[in-house]
Scaffold this motif. Sequence first.
Motif, PDB file in Angstrom:
ATOM      1  N   ALA A  48     -67.302 -23.553 -33.215  1.00  0.00           N
ATOM      2  CA  ALA A  48     -67.830 -21.908 -33.142  1.00  0.00           C
ATOM      3  C   ALA A  48     -69.225 -22.062 -31.528  1.00  0.00           C
ATOM      4  O   ALA A  48     -68.841 -21.026 -30.567  1.00  0.00           O
ATOM      5  CB  ALA A  48     -67.490 -21.268 -34.138  1.00  0.00           C
ATOM      6  N   GLY A  49     -69.845 -22.872 -32.484  1.00  0.00           N
ATOM      7  CA  GLY A  49     -70.588 -23.381 -30.975  1.00  0.00           C
ATOM      8  C   GLY A  49     -72.174 -22.603 -31.940  1.00  0.00           C
ATOM      9  O   GLY A  49     -73.235 -22.448 -31.240  1.00  0.00           O
TER      10      GLY A  49
ATOM     11  N   GLU B 178     -64.415 -18.714 -19.961  1.00  0.00           N
ATOM     12  CA  GLU B 178     -64.750 -17.784 -18.662  1.00  0.00           C
ATOM     13  C   GLU B 178     -64.405 -17.832 -17.367  1.00  0.00           C
ATOM     14  O   GLU B 178     -63.723 -18.991 -16.838  1.00  0.00           O
ATOM     15  CB  GLU B 178     -66.189 -18.849 -19.031  1.00  0.00           C
ATOM     16  CG  GLU B 178     -66.150 -18.831 -20.362  1.00  0.00           C
ATOM     17  CD  GLU B 178     -68.043 -19.427 -20.077  1.00  0.00           C
ATOM     18  OE1 GLU B 178     -68.535 -19.189 -19.259  1.00  0.00           O
ATOM     19  OE2 GLU B 178     -68.641 -19.943 -21.899  1.00  0.00           O
ATOM     20  N   GLY B 179     -63.050 -16.828 -17.504  1.00  0.00           N
ATOM     21  CA  GLY B 179     -62.697 -16.954 -15.937  1.00  0.00           C
ATOM     22  C   GLY B 179     -61.552 -18.000 -15.891  1.00  0.00           C
ATOM     23  O   GLY B 179     -60.681 -18.222 -16.880  1.00  0.00           O
TER      24      GLY B 179
ATOM     25  N   ARG C 190     -65.307 -24.145 -22.001  1.00  0.00           N
ATOM     26  CA  ARG C 190     -65.788 -25.400 -21.925  1.00  0.00           C
ATOM     27  C   ARG C 190     -65.114 -25.613 -23.568  1.00  0.00           C
ATOM     28  O   ARG C 190     -65.621 -24.816 -24.778  1.00  0.00           O
ATOM     29  CB  ARG C 190     -66.930 -25.030 -21.796  1.00  0.00           C
ATOM     30  CG  ARG C 190     -67.198 -24.721 -20.974  1.00  0.00           C
ATOM     31  CD  ARG C 190     -68.851 -24.701 -20.192  1.00  0.00           C
ATOM     32  NE  ARG C 190     -69.472 -24.735 -18.515  1.00  0.00           N
ATOM     33  CZ  ARG C 190     -69.223 -23.370 -18.122  1.00  0.00           C
ATOM     34  NH1 ARG C 190     -69.351 -22.397 -18.911  1.00  0.00           N
ATOM     35  NH2 ARG C 190     -69.509 -23.293 -16.972  1.00  0.00           N
ATOM     36  N   PHE C 191     -65.475 -27.136 -23.700  1.00  0.00           N
ATOM     37  CA  PHE C 191     -64.293 -27.494 -25.379  1.00  0.00           C
ATOM     38  C   PHE C 191     -65.176 -28.679 -25.785  1.00  0.00           C
ATOM     39  O   PHE C 191     -66.392 -29.285 -24.982  1.00  0.00           O
ATOM     40  CB  PHE C 191     -63.054 -27.360 -25.359  1.00  0.00           C
ATOM     41  CG  PHE C 191     -62.607 -28.805 -24.575  1.00  0.00           C
ATOM     42  CD1 PHE C 191     -62.144 -29.706 -25.499  1.00  0.00           C
ATOM     43  CD2 PHE C 191     -62.389 -28.719 -22.937  1.00  0.00           C
ATOM     44  CE1 PHE C 191     -62.004 -31.155 -25.031  1.00  0.00           C
ATOM     45  CE2 PHE C 191     -61.514 -29.154 -22.161  1.00  0.00           C
ATOM     46  CZ  PHE C 191     -61.518 -30.667 -22.950  1.00  0.00           C
TER      47      PHE C 191
ATOM     48  N   GLN D 182     -71.104 -23.401 -24.872  1.00  0.00           N
ATOM     49  CA  GLN D 182     -71.718 -22.682 -23.723  1.00  0.00           C
ATOM     50  C   GLN D 182     -72.850 -22.794 -22.789  1.00  0.00           C
ATOM     51  O   GLN D 182     -73.294 -24.302 -23.210  1.00  0.00           O
ATOM     52  CB  GLN D 182     -72.820 -20.959 -24.834  1.00  0.00           C
ATOM     53  CG  GLN D 182     -71.393 -20.717 -25.204  1.00  0.00           C
ATOM     54  CD  GLN D 182     -71.268 -21.107 -26.918  1.00  0.00           C
ATOM     55  OE1 GLN D 182     -72.776 -21.528 -27.490  1.00  0.00           O
ATOM     56  NE2 GLN D 182     -69.870 -21.048 -27.209  1.00  0.00           N
ATOM     57  N   GLU D 183     -72.926 -22.727 -21.561  1.00  0.00           N
ATOM     58  CA  GLU D 183     -73.620 -22.819 -20.230  1.00  0.00           C
ATOM     59  C   GLU D 183     -74.920 -22.843 -20.523  1.00  0.00           C
ATOM     60  O   GLU D 183     -75.478 -21.094 -20.949  1.00  0.00           O
ATOM     61  CB  GLU D 183     -72.800 -22.613 -19.239  1.00  0.00           C
ATOM     62  CG  GLU D 183     -74.107 -23.436 -17.566  1.00  0.00           C
ATOM     63  CD  GLU D 183     -73.693 -24.508 -17.646  1.00  0.00           C
ATOM     64  OE1 GLU D 183     -74.980 -25.056 -18.413  1.00  0.00           O
ATOM     65  OE2 GLU D 183     -73.136 -25.168 -17.149  1.00  0.00           O
TER      66      GLU D 183
END
Length: 324
Positions: free
Chosen positions: A112-113, A215-216, A220-221, A320-321
């Motif tokens: 889940a990051g 995100e829009g 990202r994965f 996440q970026e």
Amino acid sequence: MSTLQGAIRTTLARKQGWSPHGKEELPAALGSSKDLGVLRLRGPYLRYRGERLYPAPHLFFSKKGEPLARLVLGEEVECDMGLVRLPKLEKNRLGKRLSGWLIAAGLEAALAGGIPPTETFFQAGDLWEPEHRVGIGWNWETRTAKEGQLYGAIHTRPKSELQIEVEVDGIPEDWHPEGAFGVSLGGEGRIAQVTITEGSSEPRDRLPSPSLTPEGDLLRFTVSLLTPGSYPKPCQVIREGPAKIPGRCVSASIDKVWQVGGWDLEKRRPRPLTSLFPPGSTWFYEAKREELDQIKELHGKLTGNQQAYGMGEVVIGTWQEGTK
């Protein structure tokens, strides 16, 4: 898996009256030295104190006495592979990358990051101890030691609550072994106790569902290996990830590729070395929002070669970026 599949097939064959020292052929249903016949395997997995353990994605660093830190992606840099984004530690953090295993709750947090709770993370020292041994070559005819054949070896002593498990599918209905019994395992023929459990995995052993939020139009994965990965073009996989993954691979965190051999009983010679990507190897991807369902379908699937042996099982996570 090469050692474990041999023990599994030998056990099933013995139950059908076959003997490795007899003249009978191995039952056709169990394949040959080149395939598994009707069998399909998943794993191997570790289980400790009743909980299945999963290899931790190669995303976490730590310094002694400090909490875990998670890798983030840096800016593009020029290297021999062209422009790439390299994983790096969060700002102002030091430490070394941790190899280990997570229970299901820890894996869920990682995918889940987030950061897995400390109590969900296990390292090798928590599960087994190395035992250093010294041996010597022995001449059985003269009952004396052989000149110049002193050697050292490191054996592994598992903790009493550690188990290795393999999921086996495809066994003919009337072949199912029952109960607990001992089998000879590995090159030295040590006895291992085996327990057979019928049915699918327990609910606590099932992989947590991936938590992916676009995100829009961008998704990202991550793709992480739970079992060793065997792929036909290792150099390409390092750069682009396993084949048939949607989106674009933008980075990776991978240990040194393993060189694995073994012994060919049929030809009585060593098997050629093959390259395997170690469990925990992780690739970072960017994809389109409309590919979300296709990406989720990859969770828990097998990829690459030797899928009948459980190779290349992957799990899907998120990243996440931005740097911290």
